[in-house]
Design a protein around this motif. Structure first.
Motif, PDB file in Angstrom:
ATOM      1  N   GLY A  29      -7.322  38.129 -23.945  1.00  0.00           N
ATOM      2  CA  GLY A  29      -6.994  38.923 -22.770  1.00  0.00           C
ATOM      3  C   GLY A  29      -6.076  38.173 -21.818  1.00  0.00           C
ATOM      4  N   ALA A  30      -6.307  38.376 -20.517  1.00  0.00           N
ATOM      5  CA  ALA A  30      -5.446  37.790 -19.495  1.00  0.00           C
ATOM      6  C   ALA A  30      -5.735  36.308 -19.298  1.00  0.00           C
ATOM      7  N   MET A  31      -4.705  35.563 -18.908  1.00  0.00           N
ATOM      8  CA  MET A  31      -4.780  34.135 -18.585  1.00  0.00           C
ATOM      9  C   MET A  31      -5.370  33.314 -19.724  1.00  0.00           C
ATOM     10  N   TYR A  32      -4.935  33.629 -20.931  1.00  0.00           N
ATOM     11  CA  TYR A  32      -5.405  32.856 -22.084  1.00  0.00           C
ATOM     12  C   TYR A  32      -4.914  31.413 -21.968  1.00  0.00           C
ATOM     13  N   GLY A  33      -5.852  30.472 -22.119  1.00  0.00           N
ATOM     14  CA  GLY A  33      -5.511  29.057 -22.066  1.00  0.00           C
ATOM     15  C   GLY A  33      -5.456  28.482 -20.671  1.00  0.00           C
ATOM     16  N   SER A  34      -6.103  29.131 -19.702  1.00  0.00           N
ATOM     17  CA  SER A  34      -6.140  28.568 -18.351  1.00  0.00           C
ATOM     18  C   SER A  34      -7.014  27.318 -18.350  1.00  0.00           C
ATOM     19  N   GLY A  35      -6.871  26.499 -17.317  1.00  0.00           N
ATOM     20  CA  GLY A  35      -7.674  25.280 -17.227  1.00  0.00           C
ATOM     21  C   GLY A  35      -6.849  24.041 -17.552  1.00  0.00           C
ATOM     22  N   SER A  36      -7.501  23.063 -18.138  1.00  0.00           N
ATOM     23  CA  SER A  36      -6.880  21.758 -18.382  1.00  0.00           C
ATOM     24  C   SER A  36      -5.739  21.856 -19.379  1.00  0.00           C
ATOM     25  N   SER A  37      -4.794  20.901 -19.250  1.00  0.00           N
ATOM     26  CA  SER A  37      -3.603  20.907 -20.118  1.00  0.00           C
ATOM     27  C   SER A  37      -3.903  20.182 -21.419  1.00  0.00           C
ATOM     28  N   ARG A  38      -4.679  20.795 -22.288  1.00  0.00           N
ATOM     29  CA  ARG A  38      -5.140  20.130 -23.509  1.00  0.00           C
ATOM     30  C   ARG A  38      -4.278  20.512 -24.697  1.00  0.00           C
ATOM     31  N   ASP A  39      -3.573  19.519 -25.250  1.00  0.00           N
ATOM     32  CA  ASP A  39      -2.764  19.841 -26.416  1.00  0.00           C
ATOM     33  C   ASP A  39      -3.633  20.207 -27.617  1.00  0.00           C
ATOM     34  N   TRP A  40      -4.890  19.703 -27.647  1.00  0.00           N
ATOM     35  CA  TRP A  40      -5.758  20.062 -28.770  1.00  0.00           C
ATOM     36  C   TRP A  40      -6.173  21.531 -28.740  1.00  0.00           C
ATOM     37  N   ALA A  41      -5.981  22.197 -27.610  1.00  0.00           N
ATOM     38  CA  ALA A  41      -6.226  23.635 -27.570  1.00  0.00           C
ATOM     39  C   ALA A  41      -5.150  24.395 -28.345  1.00  0.00           C
ATOM     40  N   GLY A  79       2.813  14.904 -16.354  1.00  0.00           N
ATOM     41  CA  GLY A  79       1.580  14.206 -16.707  1.00  0.00           C
ATOM     42  C   GLY A  79       0.756  15.028 -17.659  1.00  0.00           C
ATOM     43  N   THR A  80      -0.056  14.352 -18.463  1.00  0.00           N
ATOM     44  CA  THR A  80      -0.859  15.055 -19.468  1.00  0.00           C
ATOM     45  C   THR A  80      -2.202  15.501 -18.917  1.00  0.00           C
ATOM     46  N   ASP A  81      -2.203  15.863 -17.667  1.00  0.00           N
ATOM     47  CA  ASP A  81      -3.383  16.474 -17.059  1.00  0.00           C
ATOM     48  C   ASP A  81      -2.865  17.481 -16.047  1.00  0.00           C
ATOM     49  N   SER A  82      -3.475  18.644 -16.010  1.00  0.00           N
ATOM     50  CA  SER A  82      -2.953  19.714 -15.154  1.00  0.00           C
ATOM     51  C   SER A  82      -2.967  19.330 -13.681  1.00  0.00           C
ATOM     52  N   HIS A  83      -3.853  18.403 -13.284  1.00  0.00           N
ATOM     53  CA  HIS A  83      -3.939  18.025 -11.875  1.00  0.00           C
ATOM     54  C   HIS A  83      -2.971  16.911 -11.483  1.00  0.00           C
ATOM     55  N   THR A  84      -1.987  16.685 -12.355  1.00  0.00           N
ATOM     56  CA  THR A  84      -0.863  15.820 -11.991  1.00  0.00           C
ATOM     57  C   THR A  84      -0.249  16.272 -10.670  1.00  0.00           C
ATOM     58  N   THR A  85      -0.390  17.553 -10.360  1.00  0.00           N
ATOM     59  CA  THR A  85       0.175  18.127  -9.126  1.00  0.00           C
ATOM     60  C   THR A  85      -0.394  17.514  -7.858  1.00  0.00           C
TER      61      THR A  85
END
Length: 912
Positions: A790-802, A222-228
């Protein structure tokens, strides 16, 4: 499948190979359920003793490999790799996986459909058949992220917000309606229906697919990290970027590393005053401490039977917050009970159970079976869980409610960071007076200005929603009220919630305290909080007040919920009501009253807090199977406003340069039939030098567009009134807006700049510029740029625009201490090369400021997965970094300029 790349700058696209016979067809077995006869690939007939010790989640990967084996994309060697999981799970071994379906929500779904439309245009331009760009698996798109809380605290708030959203987003919605007819196997759930993950849980999920009589486990990306969240139902699924989801839609398998599986043993029973939210915040903290990034977590143990399906879904939902790919609960009797309750057919429930039992994928608590083998194990005794919140800036920073007052006051003067706001002792005493509705109020640090019952994490759980209603009921009966400066809201995840709140008689009490329903979708959790009362905003600015938001969400990164709330706490729906009543987080509920009752006596939280048995008594009479069937029988119909929207027709979308919502993106407009190959990075400048925990909210905000931002200037130049700017999330279909919104977060910390914000140093000139303007200047000068983090670069929502945004800004490469799984994949998907500092290293450890120029040779020798590369620095220094291309196919994607470019070339090649 390309297993390796000999010359990474010259990639040969594999030729189309005819469909081959599945070597495991002899495992295909009949299964009779009632009067129906089904078939399935029986993995028990592999007669392999290793099967008994596989985690349940790995058995799903195994079944998929067996069923899809063609000795081309999926081979017998892949099946053996998965069967030998016990030996292979820590070895970074590559396997293919073909999810059964794809789930989209509109904020990320719109850019995915834009990409598909742009791919059709590219295929047409290059002489191919655009109709070849069509989903090969079922795709469901739930239009759920469009609820901006403009109207609140009134009975018709939901209708007024929905009407405003249709007006504001009509162009975007028309585009989605075009997609629903232009693409095959593409279903849209119209706006106002609910939150994607709750709709998935209550309606879309199959648990077991029946495809023309062939049964197999439901699985999805799914295109949202909370698909889980769907992991709570025993369904394998996780969030991916829109880029990867699009490739799955087009029939590509996911090439993934065979995951480690952390077993999480649950024992005991929750105390009667503790909620599922308290439990999930505890789990998040424990697993973050343990370290589960990129791994599966599988829950097991005697305590599982104590958790409702909704409790499990709550825990699965927050897998991104604890860093795991999945938080998986195997199917058991609780799962089947939920399927029955939510209106799945009797036949469906029967074949789900019988099939999974036959595949040894069903947990029977009445039978003693050998426990799976796990990579590592961790445990939790439910009886030890206490009421908790998380914050003020990260979802895994759990604080017991009993400690919040002390911790909040400590944070005021603590240095600026995840646990501090950097105020002086004098500033910590600041207050601000303001007038509202003819009354004077004094705003203090910690005062609650947003109290939102929102987010799929909690609104899918009747226990916490009924609990919130009971707190409201008891509070109203005591005579308690909420101050008018608190923006209260209720956004149920589906209409079922409204049905059972109405039936239980609790809706009027929620309404009386201002928790009127504002819509059915994501609100404050995604940044759609809307404006605060103007007088409150002015007071916050005047006194530099650290105002608070309390919400029942899953994300509280700085600037996400609202730009004016610097402290944001995640809490259960009943606690959201409690803090709204108190008006502040600076309170000790045990010793301080929450307010005064109509009899003049102090009222404490314990006086209005419902216990578990009280909540369950209401659930037993208020939550009915008929509610689910009534709501979902017409879920795809849409409102009158939705049905009035007229969409274009045809295979190709008619792009319009005048549109500020849907724009033809540049990604494929100049691509050629031949891949460009990997290129070196030469004398690159650092566009931004960032620290730890930079989230996708920092990189690509979803919230409101600031009136002086580059995106605002672009919109105003095209005649858009500031009132109609909408959010970045709503405008993700327009690349011109999104590239200007990249790194436009007011809380972004850039080491080149003294204050947080969307500014950077243009190194050649020494000027401080908006990041978009600096990137533009580098591009015009033909200079390569890179990012450092630094650490955990790109954490959070699964945004392709990032990833798309930095790509459009000209970024060639990122060097980070570590990456969040989805974001690293998105970078690769857009052709951006990710490098990782070696352990303990950084620019600072090498004596570098980041103002130097950096070069990386990527072409002189064939690249290999996870190899070391040398970064040359303009001052004569150099250091090594790890190439974070984790699988062989990712080398191919980079050489093509991205995964979708690869897919287009493959389709064109195969059609000739």
């Amino acid at each position: 499948r390309t297993k390796s790349v000999n010359d990474a700058s010259r990639v040969v696209i594999p030729k189309l190979i005819p469909m081959r016979k599945n070597p495991y067809d002899h495992l295909r077995t009949q299964l009779t359920v009632g009067s129906e006869v089904y078939t399935f690939y029986d993995i028990t007939k592999l007669n392999d003793p290793r099967l008994a010790k596989l985690p349940y989640s790995i058995k799903v990967l195994l079944e998929s490999a067996v069923r899809n084996c063609d000795e081309y994309v999926v081979t017998k060697a892949d099946v053996e790799t998965i069967l030998n999981w016990a030996e292979n799970n820590t070895k970074q071994v590559e396997i293919p996986f073909k999810p059964a379906r794809v789930l989209l929500q509109d904020f990320t779904g719109v850019p995915s459909v834009v990409d598909l439309a742009a791919m059709r245009s590219a295929v047409h331009r290059l002489g191919g058949d655009p109709d070849k760009i069509n989903p090969a698996v079922p795709v469901d798109l739930v239009v759920d992220h469009s609820v901006q809380v403009d109207y609140f605290g009134v009975p018709d708030a939901a209708l007024r917000n929905q009407k405003r959203e249709i007006e504001r987003n009509s162009e975007r919605f028309q585009f989605l309606k075009w997609g629903s007819t232009a693409f095959e196997s593409f279903q849209i759930i119209p706006p106002g229906s609910g939150i994607v993950h709750q709709v998935n849980l209550e309606y879309l999920a199959r648990v077991v697919f029946d495809k023309n009589g062939l049964l197999y486990p439901d699985s999805l990306v799914g295109t949202d990290s909370h698909t889980t969240m769907i992991n709570g139902l025993g369904v394998t699924g996780w969030g991916v970027g829109g880029i990867e989801a699009e490739s799955v839609m087009l029939g590509q398998s996911i090439t993934m590393v065979l995951p480690e599986v952390v077993g999480f043993r649950i024992t005991g029973t929750l105390p009667v005053h503790v909620t599922a939210t308290d439990l999930v915040l505890t789990v998040v903290q424990r697993l973050r401490e343990h370290g589960v990034v990129g791994k599966f977590v599988e829950f097991f143990g005697s305590g599982l039977s104590e958790l409702s399906l909704a409790d499990r879904a709550t825990i699965g939902n927050m897998a991104p917050e604890y860093g795991a790919t999945m938080g998986f609960f195997p199917v058991d009797a609780r799962t089947i009970e939920y399927l029955v309750q939510t209106g799945r057919s009797e036949q469906c429930c029967a074949y789900v159970e019988k099939y999974l039992r036959a595949q040894t994928m069903f947990i029977d608590s009445e039978k003693k079976v050998e426990e799976p083998s796990y990579t590592t194990e961790i445990g939790l005794d439910l009886s030890k869980v206490v009421p908790s919140v998380a914050g003020p800036k990260r979802p895994h920073d759990r604080i017991p409610v009993s400690d919040l007052q002390k911790e909040f006051n400590k944070s005021l003067t603590h240095k600026v960071g995840f646990h501090g706001f950097g105020l002086s002792d004098e500033q910590a005493k600041t207050t601000a007076d303001f007038d509202l509705n003819g009354e004077t109020f004094t705003l203090k640090h910690g005062d609650v200005v947003i109290a939102a019952i929102t987010s799929c994490t909690n609104t899918s759980n009747p226990a916490v929603m009924i609990g919130a209603g009971l707190v409201c009921k008891k509070a109203v009966e005591k005579g308690l009220t909420v101050e008018p400066f608190v923006k209260t809201s209720l956004a149920p995840g589906s209409h079922v919630v409204t049905s059972y709140l109405d039936r239980s008689g609790l809706s009027p009490f929620l309404d009386q305290l201002g928790f009127n329903t504002v819509g059915y979708g994501c609100t404050s959790c995604i940044g759609n909080s809307g404006d605060l009362v103007p007088e409150v905003s002015e007071a916050i600015a005047k006194g530099d007040i650290v105002a608070s938001a309390v919400l029942s969400g899953n994300r509280n990164f700085e600037g996400r919920v609202h730009s004016e709330t610097r402290a944001t706490f995640l809490a259960s729906p009943p606690l959201v009501v409690a803090y709204a009543l108190a008006g502040t987080v600076d309170i000790d509920f045990e010793t301080q009253p929450i307010g005064k009752g109509k009899d003049g006596k102090d009222v404490f939280l314990r006086d209005i807090w419902p216990l578990a048995n009280e909540i369950q008594e209401v659930i037993s009479t208020a939550v009915l199977k008929s509610m689910f069937t009534d709501v979902y029988k017409s879920i795809t119909d849409g409102t009158a406003e939705w049905n009035k929207l007229v969409a274009p027709e045809g295979v190709l979308y008619p792009w319009s340069d005048s549109s500020t919502y849907i724009h033809h993106p540049p990604f494929f407009q100049t691509m050629t039939l031949d891949p460009p190959g990997i290129t070196d990075v030469k004398n690159a400048y650092v566009l931004i030098n960032m620290g730890d925990s930079i989230t996708t909210d920092h990189i690509s905000p979803a919230g409101r567009i600031a009136r002086k931002s580059p995106a605002a200037k672009y919109l105003q130049a095209r005649g858009v009134n500031p009132r109609d700017f909408n959010t970045y999330g709503a405008r993700r279909g327009n690349d011109e807006v999104m590239v200007r919104g990249t790194f436009a977060n007011i809380r972004l910390v850039n080491k080149f700049i003294a204050k947080p914000g969307p500014m950077t140093l243009h190194i050649p000139s020494g000027e401080e510029l908006p990041i978009f303007d600096a990137a533009d200047r580098y591009r015009e000068a033909g200079q390569d740029t890179i990012l450092v983090a630094g650490a955990m670069y790109g954490s959070g929502s699964s945004r392709d625009w990032a990833a798309k945004g930095p790509h459009m800004q000209g970024v060639k490469l990122v060097i980070a201490t570590s990456y969040e799984r989805i974001h690293r994949s998105n970078l690769v998907g857009m052709g951006i090369v990710p490098l990782q500092f070696l352990d303990g290293e950084s620019l600072e450890s090498h004596g570098l400021s980041g103002k130097e120029q950096f070069s990386v040779d990527l072409t002189s020798k064939p690249l290999k997965v996870l190899q070391l590369v040398t970064v040359e620095v303009s001052n004569g220094k150099s250091f090594q970094a790890r190439l974070r291309l984790d699988t062989a196919i990712e080398l191919v994607y980079i050489a093509h300029g991205g995964i979708l470019h690869y897919v287009i070339r493959q389709i064109l090649k195969e059609s000739k």
